[in-house]
Design a protein around this motif. Structure first.
Motif, PDB file in Angstrom:
ATOM      1  N   ALA A 136       0.830  -1.207   0.000  1.00 49.72           N
ATOM      2  CA  ALA A 136       0.000   0.000   0.000  1.00 49.72           C
ATOM      3  C   ALA A 136       0.864   1.257   0.000  1.00 49.72           C
ATOM      4  CB  ALA A 136      -0.931  -0.008   1.211  1.00 49.72           C
ATOM      5  N   MET A 137       1.948   1.231   0.767  1.00 47.39           N
ATOM      6  CA  MET A 137       2.855   2.381   0.783  1.00 47.39           C
ATOM      7  C   MET A 137       3.531   2.559  -0.564  1.00 47.39           C
ATOM      8  SD  MET A 137       4.599   1.962   4.560  1.00 47.39           S
ATOM      9  CE  MET A 137       5.936   3.064   4.101  1.00 47.39           C
ATOM     10  N   ASN A 138       4.001   1.479  -1.162  1.00 41.94           N
ATOM     11  CA  ASN A 138       4.672   1.583  -2.459  1.00 41.94           C
ATOM     12  C   ASN A 138       3.730   2.097  -3.539  1.00 41.94           C
ATOM     13  OD1 ASN A 138       6.980   0.590  -1.270  1.00 41.94           O
ATOM     14  ND2 ASN A 138       6.701  -1.498  -2.010  1.00 41.94           N
ATOM     15  N   ALA A 139       2.460   1.711  -3.460  1.00 38.92           N
ATOM     16  CA  ALA A 139       1.487   2.142  -4.462  1.00 38.92           C
ATOM     17  C   ALA A 139       0.961   3.546  -4.206  1.00 38.92           C
ATOM     18  CB  ALA A 139       0.320   1.157  -4.513  1.00 38.92           C
ATOM     19  N   GLY A 140       1.219   4.098  -3.022  1.00 43.60           N
ATOM     20  CA  GLY A 140       0.714   5.425  -2.700  1.00 43.60           C
ATOM     21  C   GLY A 140      -0.770   5.443  -2.399  1.00 43.60           C
ATOM     22  N   ASP A 141      -1.316   4.310  -1.985  1.00 42.43           N
ATOM     23  CA  ASP A 141      -2.744   4.189  -1.687  1.00 42.43           C
ATOM     24  C   ASP A 141      -2.967   4.587  -0.227  1.00 42.43           C
ATOM     25  OD1 ASP A 141      -5.373   3.506  -1.352  1.00 42.43           O
ATOM     26  OD2 ASP A 141      -5.219   1.567  -2.351  1.00 42.43           O
ATOM     27  N   ILE A 142      -3.272   5.859   0.007  1.00 42.08           N
ATOM     28  CA  ILE A 142      -3.371   6.378   1.368  1.00 42.08           C
ATOM     29  C   ILE A 142      -4.533   5.745   2.124  1.00 42.08           C
ATOM     30  CG2 ILE A 142      -3.779   8.448   2.744  1.00 42.08           C
ATOM     31  CD1 ILE A 142      -1.006   8.236   1.588  1.00 42.08           C
ATOM     32  N   GLY A 143      -5.670   5.577   1.466  1.00 39.28           N
ATOM     33  CA  GLY A 143      -6.803   4.957   2.141  1.00 39.28           C
ATOM     34  C   GLY A 143      -6.485   3.557   2.618  1.00 39.28           C
ATOM     35  N   ARG A 144      -5.791   2.803   1.787  1.00 39.39           N
ATOM     36  CA  ARG A 144      -5.408   1.448   2.171  1.00 39.39           C
ATOM     37  C   ARG A 144      -4.363   1.468   3.284  1.00 39.39           C
ATOM     38  NH1 ARG A 144      -2.891  -2.993  -2.042  1.00 39.39           N
ATOM     39  NH2 ARG A 144      -2.988  -4.834  -0.696  1.00 39.39           N
ATOM     40  N   VAL A 145      -3.457   2.437   3.239  1.00 38.47           N
ATOM     41  CA  VAL A 145      -2.462   2.568   4.307  1.00 38.47           C
ATOM     42  C   VAL A 145      -3.150   2.809   5.644  1.00 38.47           C
ATOM     43  CG1 VAL A 145      -0.623   4.045   5.211  1.00 38.47           C
ATOM     44  CG2 VAL A 145      -0.572   3.325   2.825  1.00 38.47           C
ATOM     45  N   GLU A 146      -4.145   3.687   5.649  1.00 43.80           N
ATOM     46  CA  GLU A 146      -4.857   3.978   6.898  1.00 43.80           C
ATOM     47  C   GLU A 146      -5.569   2.741   7.428  1.00 43.80           C
ATOM     48  OE1 GLU A 146      -5.873   8.727   6.240  1.00 43.80           O
ATOM     49  OE2 GLU A 146      -7.298   7.195   5.590  1.00 43.80           O
TER      50      GLU A 146
END
Length: 395
Positions: free
Chosen positions: A190-200
């Motif tokens: 998720a961090m590598n993809a830049g998916d902030i919602g998924r990171v949260e």
């Protein structure tokens, strides 16, 4: 009232200093004097390092956790046989990151092998199953069964309440290890993809894990930050904070990094590579050279480009892990960590840190203390972000 804010990325020490400053200035009259315009954002690079350290505390740090043949430490003896001593004492982030990723791959392959062999005796190996060319729907159905059977869930408590003669304690520990490896990998992707919602979403279980493993500062900082973002900040500020939590220095796909990683990289260039040596290594010299650090890096890139080096001097192809994975798979197939064997004991029962942390969160730690007879390690120091740790994000 201030019209602008400053987004301040950093580790826990940075956050503590900012909050302390704002607390001391809270009696001032204007928002400017109260430093309300400074918004602290926990660095995800340091959060990722804390996740790896939490897994180390659960599955490696205690000597009894390394005894079983199905333990993570025995996987490491196959994956990195020359580094078992270092990993058992002080592995560092880079080693721990690679151990989690590689051990997770091997264990999931062993889960697939166990699952397909149980469903069809013709498929004793994954190779024979692959030759059958299953369709996507079949793989999806098997994946759902995989997560239900071999990843710890609500059924873990039921398994551990069975009589000792019916329990397989090593199988229970293995399902927990699969769970934490998957949580770590999902956060990484998720961090590598830049998916902030998924990171949260990924950070929510890690808050409980941090509580359960004694990393209370990380749990408190992340919980406070997420509450501020979603319930305190207005829509525009929320969008600004979430949009700048990760950065993409080179603009390539799946190359997002925590902003604190960029800070640590700049610190590495300033203090280590261009900080002088011997008697020249002084604070005044480092400050004097710091404005030229980026210029030095540009010159280095120009020389590499002119000599057609193309970063070959610093960036190497990853190792071929095929034979190592095969040896690890043979070890796993021999000891069957994912096949229930009633009555199999373990030297140490790994407690679910999520349950422990969830019990500790409402009462500040007193309720969760009853879940274990051992004192929870309360060390919360940020590990040093050296060159090895920074290179993890480039692998």
């Amino acid at each position: 009232m201030t019209l602008y804010v400053i987004l301040f990325h950093g580790d826990l020490g940075t956050g503590d200093r900012i909050f302390s400053l704002q607390l001391r200035r809270s009696i001032e009259d204007s928002p400017w004097d109260r430093f309300q315009y400074v918004i602290f954002i926990p660095g995800l690079f340091h959060v990722k390092m804390a996740c790896a350290d939490a897994i180390y505390r659960l599955f490696i740090k205690h000597p009894d956790a390394r005894v079983d043949e199905t333990s993570l430490m025995h996987d490491i003896s196959k994956l990195r046989p020359k580094e078992t001593g270092i990993i058992s004492s002080s592995p560092g982030f880079r080693r721990m990151h690679q151990v989690i990723m590689h051990a997770g791959i091997c264990r999931r392959l062993d889960c697939w092998r166990t699952l397909v062999s149980q469903l069809d005796n013709k498929h004793a190996t994954l190779e024979s199953f692959a030759k059958a060319e299953p369709d996507f729907h079949t793989l999806q159905t098997l994946a759902n069964k995989f997560t239900q059977q071999y990843v710890a869930n609500h059924n873990l408590d039921r398994l551990r309440q069975q009589p000792a003669a019916q329990r397989d304690q090593q199988f229970e520990n293995s399902t927990l290890l699969n769970k934490y490896c998957l949580l770590y990998e999902e956060l990484t992707y998720a961090m590598n993809a830049g998916d902030i919602g998924r990171v949260e979403l990924c950070l929510l279980p890690w808050i409980f894990i941090f509580r359960g493993t004694g990393k209370h500062k990380y749990a408190s900082h992340l919980l406070r930050f997420l509450l501020d973002v979603h319930f305190l900040y207005n829509e525009r500020l929320r969008h600004a904070v979430r949009s700048n939590w990760l950065v993409n220095p080179n603009g390539k796909m799946n190359s997002f990094r925590g902003a604190d990683w960029c800070n640590e990289l700049l610190n590495l260039w300033t203090k280590v590579e261009h900080g002088g040596t011997g008697s020249n290594r002084t604070v005044d010299y480092i400050i004097k050279e710091s404005p030229l650090v980026q210029t030095y890096q540009n010159i280095r890139k120009t020389i590499d480009k002119n000599f057609l080096l193309n970063r070959l001097a610093t960036s190497h192809t990853g190792p071929n892990m095929l034979k190592t994975f095969q040896e690890t798979m043979e070890h796993l197939s021999k000891h069957n960590p994912h096949k229930i064997q009633p009555g199999r004991k373990t030297a140490r029962t790994i407690l679910d840190a999520i349950d422990r942390g969830r019990a500790m969160l409402p009462s500040g730690g007193t309720a969760g203390a009853a879940l274990t007879s051992e004192a929870v390690d309360d060390e919360d120091e940020d590990p040093p972000a050296n060159d090895d740790n920074l290179l993890v994000e480039l692998i």
